[in-house]
Design an enzyme around this catalytic site. Structure first.
Site, PDB file in Angstrom:
ATOM      1  N   ASN A  41      14.569   3.500 -35.681  1.00 37.68           N
ATOM      2  CA  ASN A  41      14.534   2.031 -35.679  1.00 37.68           C
ATOM      3  C   ASN A  41      14.755   1.507 -34.257  1.00 37.68           C
ATOM      4  O   ASN A  41      15.514   2.090 -33.457  1.00 37.68           O
ATOM      5  CB  ASN A  41      15.539   1.440 -36.667  1.00 37.68           C
ATOM      6  CG  ASN A  41      16.944   1.957 -36.533  1.00 37.68           C
ATOM      7  OD1 ASN A  41      17.169   3.077 -36.089  1.00 37.68           O
ATOM      8  ND2 ASN A  41      17.908   1.149 -36.908  1.00 37.68           N
ATOM      9  N   ILE A  42      14.069   0.403 -33.976  1.00 35.52           N
ATOM     10  CA  ILE A  42      14.117  -0.198 -32.648  1.00 35.52           C
ATOM     11  C   ILE A  42      14.377  -1.693 -32.839  1.00 35.52           C
ATOM     12  O   ILE A  42      13.578  -2.379 -33.483  1.00 35.52           O
ATOM     13  CB  ILE A  42      12.795   0.043 -31.882  1.00 35.52           C
ATOM     14  CG1 ILE A  42      12.572   1.557 -31.714  1.00 35.52           C
ATOM     15  CG2 ILE A  42      12.817  -0.673 -30.532  1.00 35.52           C
ATOM     16  CD1 ILE A  42      11.231   1.945 -31.118  1.00 35.52           C
ATOM     17  N   GLU A  43      15.504  -2.148 -32.321  1.00 35.58           N
ATOM     18  CA  GLU A  43      15.903  -3.546 -32.534  1.00 35.58           C
ATOM     19  C   GLU A  43      15.763  -4.350 -31.247  1.00 35.58           C
ATOM     20  O   GLU A  43      15.816  -3.786 -30.147  1.00 35.58           O
ATOM     21  CB  GLU A  43      17.360  -3.572 -33.026  1.00 35.58           C
ATOM     22  CG  GLU A  43      17.522  -2.844 -34.355  1.00 35.58           C
ATOM     23  CD  GLU A  43      18.975  -2.766 -34.822  1.00 35.58           C
ATOM     24  OE1 GLU A  43      19.889  -3.104 -34.044  1.00 35.58           O
ATOM     25  OE2 GLU A  43      19.183  -2.348 -35.976  1.00 35.58           O
ATOM     26  N   CYS A  52      11.599  -0.820 -38.302  1.00 41.72           N
ATOM     27  CA  CYS A  52      12.257   0.336 -38.933  1.00 41.72           C
ATOM     28  C   CYS A  52      11.757   1.678 -38.396  1.00 41.72           C
ATOM     29  O   CYS A  52      10.648   1.784 -37.843  1.00 41.72           O
ATOM     30  CB  CYS A  52      12.007   0.313 -40.432  1.00 41.72           C
ATOM     31  SG  CYS A  52      12.829  -1.035 -41.290  1.00 41.72           S
ATOM     32  N   GLU A  54      10.688   4.186 -40.124  1.00 44.19           N
ATOM     33  CA  GLU A  54       9.453   4.607 -40.803  1.00 44.19           C
ATOM     34  C   GLU A  54       8.235   4.013 -40.098  1.00 44.19           C
ATOM     35  O   GLU A  54       7.188   4.656 -39.963  1.00 44.19           O
ATOM     36  CB  GLU A  54       9.471   4.135 -42.264  1.00 44.19           C
ATOM     37  CG  GLU A  54      10.559   4.753 -43.120  1.00 44.19           C
ATOM     38  CD  GLU A  54      11.879   3.949 -43.096  1.00 44.19           C
ATOM     39  OE1 GLU A  54      12.192   3.310 -42.065  1.00 44.19           O
ATOM     40  OE2 GLU A  54      12.591   3.974 -44.109  1.00 44.19           O
ATOM     41  N   CYS A  85      13.013   0.382 -46.823  1.00 49.66           N
ATOM     42  CA  CYS A  85      12.988  -1.045 -47.204  1.00 49.66           C
ATOM     43  C   CYS A  85      11.641  -1.373 -47.853  1.00 49.66           C
ATOM     44  O   CYS A  85      10.688  -0.589 -47.796  1.00 49.66           O
ATOM     45  CB  CYS A  85      13.230  -1.910 -45.979  1.00 49.66           C
ATOM     46  SG  CYS A  85      11.783  -2.074 -44.914  1.00 49.66           S
ATOM     47  N   CYS A  88       8.560  -1.205 -45.547  1.00 45.84           N
ATOM     48  CA  CYS A  88       8.191   0.177 -45.188  1.00 45.84           C
ATOM     49  C   CYS A  88       7.608   0.922 -46.386  1.00 45.84           C
ATOM     50  O   CYS A  88       6.751   1.794 -46.216  1.00 45.84           O
ATOM     51  CB  CYS A  88       9.386   0.929 -44.598  1.00 45.84           C
ATOM     52  SG  CYS A  88       9.715   0.402 -42.900  1.00 45.84           S
TER      53      CYS A  88
HETATM   54  N1  THU Z   1      16.148   0.331 -41.204  1.00 46.46           N
HETATM   55  C1  THU Z   1      15.225   1.325 -41.056  1.00 46.46           C
HETATM   56  O1  THU Z   1      14.943   1.758 -39.944  1.00 46.46           O
HETATM   57  N2  THU Z   1      14.651   1.822 -42.165  1.00 46.46           N
HETATM   58  C2  THU Z   1      14.939   1.426 -43.434  1.00 46.46           C
HETATM   59  O2  THU Z   1      14.305   1.899 -44.365  1.00 46.46           O
HETATM   60  C3  THU Z   1      16.013   0.466 -43.674  1.00 46.46           C
HETATM   61  C4  THU Z   1      16.526  -0.253 -42.481  1.00 46.46           C
HETATM   62  C5  THU Z   1      16.771  -0.225 -40.004  1.00 46.46           C
HETATM   63  C6  THU Z   1      16.329  -1.607 -39.618  1.00 46.46           C
HETATM   64  C7  THU Z   1      17.497  -2.080 -38.792  1.00 46.46           C
HETATM   65  O3  THU Z   1      17.319  -1.635 -37.461  1.00 46.46           O
HETATM   66  C8  THU Z   1      18.697  -1.351 -39.379  1.00 46.46           C
HETATM   67  O4  THU Z   1      18.154  -0.300 -40.174  1.00 46.46           O
HETATM   68  C9  THU Z   1      19.596  -2.228 -40.252  1.00 46.46           C
HETATM   69  O5  THU Z   1      18.866  -2.863 -41.218  1.00 46.46           O
END
Ligand code: THU
Length: 130
Positions: A41-43, A52, A54, A85, A88
């Site tokens: 995941n990259i925010e 996410c 995925e 999620c 995804c």
């Molecule tokens: N996140 C994912 O990378 N994959 C998921 O299936 C659920 C959530 C990440 C998104 C965000 O960076 C962090 O988890 C918190 O929601």
């Protein structure tokens, strides 16, 4: 086989950029070309603009020429099982078959495996588009 995918997801998770949620996630895809594509995941500080693990992995697969997902592994450092999620699930389904397995992992390895059609029953699809 699934072990290798778990290890790729776990290693990808270590490369996440999650300074806001502090919730590292890793994903790895085995594609139809036999290769493994991983992502984390990259925010960004404008919170909704992050994405996410995925989604990162799917992007790597598509850019490298992979067409179909044969198997997926997902891991989150702070959850026993991290199910993808909703968004995804739809993205994974685009490149998967109904029986494509999604392996949910913890730090020891695969703990539960679900079929794509269990994870996303009645997902959006239509022959009217495309
Ligand atoms: N996140 C994912 O990378 N994959 C998921 O299936 C659920 C959530 C990440 C998104 C965000 O960076 C962090 O988890 C918190 O929601």
């Amino acid at each position: 086989m699934a072990r290798e995918l778990f290890e790729a997801a776990r290693d990808a998770m270590a490369r996440c950029h999650a300074p806001y949620s502090k919730f590292p996630v890793g994903a790895a895809i085995r594609a139809d070309d036999g290769a493994i594509y991983a992502g984390a995941n990259i925010e960004v500080i404008a919170f909704p603009e992050g994405w996410c693990a995925e989604t990162t992995a799917i992007g790597h697969m598509v850019m490298a020429g992979g067409k179909r997902i044969r198997e997926v592994a997902v891991i989150a450092e702070k959850l026993d099982l991290c199910t993808p999620c909703g968004g995804c699930r739809q993205r994974l389904a685009e490149f998967s078959d109904a029986d494509t397995l999604v392996h949910l992992c913890d730090s020891n390895g695969v703990q539960k495996s679900l079929r794509m059609d269990e994870l996303l029953p009645f997902g959006f699809t239509t022959e009217v588009i495309g």
